[in-house]
Write an enzyme that holds these catalytic residues in place. Structure first.
Site, PDB file in Angstrom:
ATOM      1  N   THR A  17       0.829  -1.105  -0.060  1.00  0.00           N
ATOM      2  CA  THR A  17      -0.030  -0.034  -0.127  1.00  0.00           C
ATOM      3  C   THR A  17       0.800   1.342   0.038  1.00  0.00           C
ATOM      4  O   THR A  17       0.825   2.301  -0.736  1.00  0.00           O
ATOM      5  CB  THR A  17      -0.955   0.010   1.192  1.00  0.00           C
ATOM      6  OG1 THR A  17      -1.672  -1.147   1.460  1.00  0.00           O
ATOM      7  CG2 THR A  17      -1.715   1.129   1.233  1.00  0.00           C
ATOM      8  N   VAL A  18       1.774   1.510   1.043  1.00  0.00           N
ATOM      9  CA  VAL A  18       2.614   2.568   1.079  1.00  0.00           C
ATOM     10  C   VAL A  18       3.534   2.669  -0.129  1.00  0.00           C
ATOM     11  O   VAL A  18       3.824   3.812  -0.699  1.00  0.00           O
ATOM     12  CB  VAL A  18       3.119   2.565   2.227  1.00  0.00           C
ATOM     13  CG1 VAL A  18       4.155   3.965   2.590  1.00  0.00           C
ATOM     14  CG2 VAL A  18       2.293   2.587   3.744  1.00  0.00           C
ATOM     15  N   LYS A  45       7.689   0.996  11.835  1.00  0.00           N
ATOM     16  CA  LYS A  45       7.756   1.242  13.480  1.00  0.00           C
ATOM     17  C   LYS A  45       8.399  -0.131  13.890  1.00  0.00           C
ATOM     18  O   LYS A  45       8.769   0.272  15.249  1.00  0.00           O
ATOM     19  CB  LYS A  45       6.716   1.857  13.814  1.00  0.00           C
ATOM     20  CG  LYS A  45       5.477   1.019  14.081  1.00  0.00           C
ATOM     21  CD  LYS A  45       4.348   1.234  13.602  1.00  0.00           C
ATOM     22  CE  LYS A  45       3.329   0.046  13.225  1.00  0.00           C
ATOM     23  NZ  LYS A  45       2.547   0.102  12.145  1.00  0.00           N
ATOM     24  N   VAL A  59       5.499   6.738  12.310  1.00  0.00           N
ATOM     25  CA  VAL A  59       4.495   7.327  13.397  1.00  0.00           C
ATOM     26  C   VAL A  59       3.587   8.213  12.894  1.00  0.00           C
ATOM     27  O   VAL A  59       3.767   9.389  12.385  1.00  0.00           O
ATOM     28  CB  VAL A  59       5.106   7.844  14.782  1.00  0.00           C
ATOM     29  CG1 VAL A  59       4.247   8.027  15.702  1.00  0.00           C
ATOM     30  CG2 VAL A  59       6.054   6.904  15.318  1.00  0.00           C
ATOM     31  N   GLY A 116       1.341   8.272  10.272  1.00  0.00           N
ATOM     32  CA  GLY A 116       1.109   8.616   8.824  1.00  0.00           C
ATOM     33  C   GLY A 116       1.836   9.894   8.400  1.00  0.00           C
ATOM     34  O   GLY A 116       3.089  10.187   8.489  1.00  0.00           O
ATOM     35  N   GLY A 158     -11.442  -2.342   5.495  1.00  0.00           N
ATOM     36  CA  GLY A 158      -9.948  -2.431   5.231  1.00  0.00           C
ATOM     37  C   GLY A 158      -9.488  -1.428   6.575  1.00  0.00           C
ATOM     38  O   GLY A 158      -8.192  -1.311   6.389  1.00  0.00           O
ATOM     39  N   GLU A 161      -7.254  -5.220  10.490  1.00  0.00           N
ATOM     40  CA  GLU A 161      -6.534  -6.337   9.727  1.00  0.00           C
ATOM     41  C   GLU A 161      -7.415  -7.645  10.128  1.00  0.00           C
ATOM     42  O   GLU A 161      -8.277  -7.775  11.091  1.00  0.00           O
ATOM     43  CB  GLU A 161      -5.358  -6.984  10.506  1.00  0.00           C
ATOM     44  CG  GLU A 161      -4.333  -5.589  10.129  1.00  0.00           C
ATOM     45  CD  GLU A 161      -3.664  -5.687   8.815  1.00  0.00           C
ATOM     46  OE1 GLU A 161      -3.784  -6.511   7.932  1.00  0.00           O
ATOM     47  OE2 GLU A 161      -3.340  -4.481   8.494  1.00  0.00           O
ATOM     48  N   LYS A 164       4.573   2.728  18.865  1.00  0.00           N
ATOM     49  CA  LYS A 164       4.913   4.147  18.158  1.00  0.00           C
ATOM     50  C   LYS A 164       5.151   4.811  19.327  1.00  0.00           C
ATOM     51  O   LYS A 164       5.880   5.990  19.431  1.00  0.00           O
ATOM     52  CB  LYS A 164       3.499   4.450  17.614  1.00  0.00           C
ATOM     53  CG  LYS A 164       3.309   3.916  16.289  1.00  0.00           C
ATOM     54  CD  LYS A 164       1.916   4.162  15.916  1.00  0.00           C
ATOM     55  CE  LYS A 164       1.662   3.622  14.411  1.00  0.00           C
ATOM     56  NZ  LYS A 164       0.069   3.535  14.156  1.00  0.00           N
ATOM     57  N   GLY A 214      -2.568   5.167   5.492  1.00  0.00           N
ATOM     58  CA  GLY A 214      -3.120   5.183   3.984  1.00  0.00           C
ATOM     59  C   GLY A 214      -1.830   5.570   3.156  1.00  0.00           C
ATOM     60  O   GLY A 214      -0.861   6.045   3.410  1.00  0.00           O
TER      61      GLY A 214
END
Lengths: 439, 439
Positions: free
Chosen positions: A13-14, A105, A132, A134, A187, A190, A205, A302
């Protein structure tokens, strides 16, 4: 204009977000940085994902070593998550003379010290803003913006999944399990949600933030961590009636010569800033001895918010490359010789107000017995809430008590004693109340 | 450990804060920076103020040139405010090869371009985090943290005096003049409050933020600026009834090929983040195309919060000195050749919802006449609020209308036409409604 080559490991995703940002903002970033960032090579075990971001096959590889050993690549971005092989990849990249950026993290919480020391020894940069909060610029704020401050406290809502669940439970009166299923379908949670709902993610975090703010390495496993699975709809409703919201807070503050770091659900006043951070937003409230209280709010996860932080770090590292100033800001915010080893405070020493919900038999003198035991442990009450008798005769009744400030040890001992009362018919719920008033 | 000498010009509120921070945090900062910051010389016309911060007489001078020409001083901090001699001092410092730090937003709004160009040409740093939002790390966030983003909008509460006044008017039902007097007594408002209450201070700050975010110099005098002196208790009460709060907003956003930058009081939804920023707090809400919406909250003024930002900049400049990387981040966030000239949008083109309060004769058909004229200008209504008739016969009645989205030009023309109605008995109040929903 100079070109700086970037390599990426991981196209989840990232990773996909990072590729999109590097592609779409190429000119914008060049205009700000004064050099072009070129994504040269992407290592992924899922080459089919490259289609979504229009990466030519020649740029793709299934072998991370092709990124790590490419002499042209100056910055390696690691976005595969997990401990291994991520740790080995980052160490290899540093040893190959590359700078690194990661959003991992979990890895930093466990192996951060090793990675930071390696980067410092090799005079290489390690960027981890995305690990940490986003897109929230919290690492930069602690390490640079508030560098003139002794930090007094950090309180944050830093796990989007649990905040989404608690917000929904609060707004729509739904139960934990129902909201969790909904969050999984959307989503936001998890399939195995324990990492989030048990507070482990938040603990990793806050461990990292505390390590930077206080200059003392905080192992995330040593942090008192309590998740939200025990929070019931009933508690949220009672809290609301008392003027509070229930949030999963991650906190770190100095308590004398110890560091008080913990993660647990807490009651926060309904009109406080943190109470109004809902859904997938994260918020980090920081208090510095000079700057006073600040709060940063933003999307905590996200592809694009997190990708924004990753690319922000890549640009930061690139500026150091252009000016030959790598190592300009030390990874843990302090010079190595200034790092300390501040012990963590024992949870038993924590002092705060408590919300206690007892399930009792509907009989006279039950309240007096409970209050009596609390009194024996020097715990005094601020308020008591007992609902009318619209219940099945014989079934337990809920009694909610808000205490004045008390020590965790006293509460623990008192609750053990109260549990032996024959009129106690179920497990007592204990939630801490955090005062985060805006001065 | 290396020593970096700092000179200070101006020992007012913020200057005193900076001296305190440099004294009290000397070891902390050295441990983070890896060098000692030493305040060598302070120029002030008020040497008596030095007593409060225990500055030895030998460090003091009445002559700013003794700071500017001291060859040992590497960083000059300017905190005297105003245009001259501040501008000359900063230019002289740069020409003497020194780096500079300032909190002077008025100077930057007027002469920022000249100062930025001079600093860039001489490869010297100019830090100005403290010029907007006190201790809030907003300059750093725009220039560095969100460097991977095209900015979509900035909306902020950025003037503490007006936010204090509007918060008090809202919470305690007091009138503007009464709260202003109270604010003056508490030191939250100047004896001549026009700079704050007329929105000029906010305009200078948003001009600077917009210039950095959009890479186009925004002259603060060209910004549409409306203060809060016209906001009455009545409007605040009506807004509250409609689910809004009244805030002085400073805004900047792209509107097609133009930049829409303005300062005016506005209605914001009561449950929005900005609505709940009260008293002396500032808040800056930023929307980036990748990072989404973020908000930063903190104290917008005061010796220590602002001093924290000043010293943060001094440390930043010092890191560049230690690594010979001055000019690492360009002053206006963009490389010179990438700066643009984006024209400002004409206020007539702004589209938003409007709150209109008419003072009308208590007669039949008045509402119909107003609504008719609005309709002729294609302005449709979302809601109408007319209070009961508990008033003196013959005296004007308030009628409040909330429009759907309309263009400012249409509103202006419609209000001109409505003003000619014989049943309109006073000046019509027009406030814009800003939607800042949290997505």
């Amino acid at each position: 204009m100079q070109t700086i080559h970037v390599g990426l490991i991981g196209l989840g995703t990232v990773g996909t977000g990072v590729v999109q940002i590097l592609q779409q903002q190429a000119d914008l970033i060049a205009g700000r940085l004064g050099a072009r960032l070129v994504l040269k090579r992407v290592a992924t075990r899922h080459p089919e994902r490259a289609r979504a971001v229009q990466l030519p096959a020649a740029q793709l590889t299934g072998d991370a070593m092709e990124v790590l050993q490419d002499p042209e690549i100056a910055i390696v971005v690691e976005l595969i998550g997990g401990y291994e092989p991520a740790r080995t990849y980052l160490l290899t990249a540093l040893q190959q003379g590359k700078h690194v950026v990661t959003a991992n993290k979990a890895l930093l919480a466990r192996h951060g010290r090793e990675l930071f020391q390696t980067a410092t020894a090799l005079r290489r940069d390690i960027g981890f803003e995305a690990s940490v909060g986003g897109g929230i610029p919290i690492i930069r704020t602690i390490k640079e913006g508030f560098v003139a401050n002794q930090f007094l406290s950090i309180s944050c809502i830093i796990n989007g999944t649990t905040n989404y669940i608690l917000s929904k439970m609060s707004d729509q009166g739904q139960d934990f399990q129902d909201v969790l299923r909904e969050a999984q379908a959307l989503g936001y949670a998890e399939a195995d949600p324990s990492f989030d709902v048990d507070g482990i993610d938040a603990a990793q975090k806050i461990a990292l933030l505390a390590s930077l703010a206080f200059g003392s390495w905080v192992p995330s496993e040593a942090i008192y961590t309590e998740g939200i699975t025990g929070v019931s709809q009933l508690d949220i409703a009672y809290a609301r009636e008392l003027g509070y919201r229930v949030k999963l807070l991650a906190m770190a503050k100095m308590a004398g010569s110890h560091l008080d770091v913990r993660v647990h659900p807490a009651l926060v006043a309904a009109d406080s800033w943190l109470a109004n951070i809902n859904g997938v937003y994260n918020a980090i409230s920081l208090r510095g001895d000079k700057v006073g209280r600040n709060m940063l709010i933003g999307r905590g996860a996200g592809a694009l918010p997190t990708g924004s932080a990753v690319v922000g770090d890549v640009v930061d590292v690139a500026r150091n490359i252009l000016h030959d100033s790598s190592g300009r800001v030390p990874p843990q915010a302090y010079q190595d010789h200034s790092l300390q080893d501040v012990p963590l405070q024992d949870m038993d020493e924590v002092v705060c107000k408590y919300y206690l919900r007892f399930q009792v038999a509907d009989q006279p003198r039950v309240l007096a017995a409970i209050a009596g035991i609390l009194g024996e442990h020097a715990i005094s009450l601020e308020s008591v809430l007992q609902k009318g008798r619209e219940h099945v005769p014989g079934a337990p009744v809920s009694v909610v008590m808000m205490t004045h400030e008390a020590r965790e040890r006293s509460i623990r001992k008192a609750l053990l004693a109260i549990a032996t009362l024959p009129t106690i018919l179920g497990k007592t719920m204990r939630l801490r109340v955090e005062e985060t008033e805006e001065e």
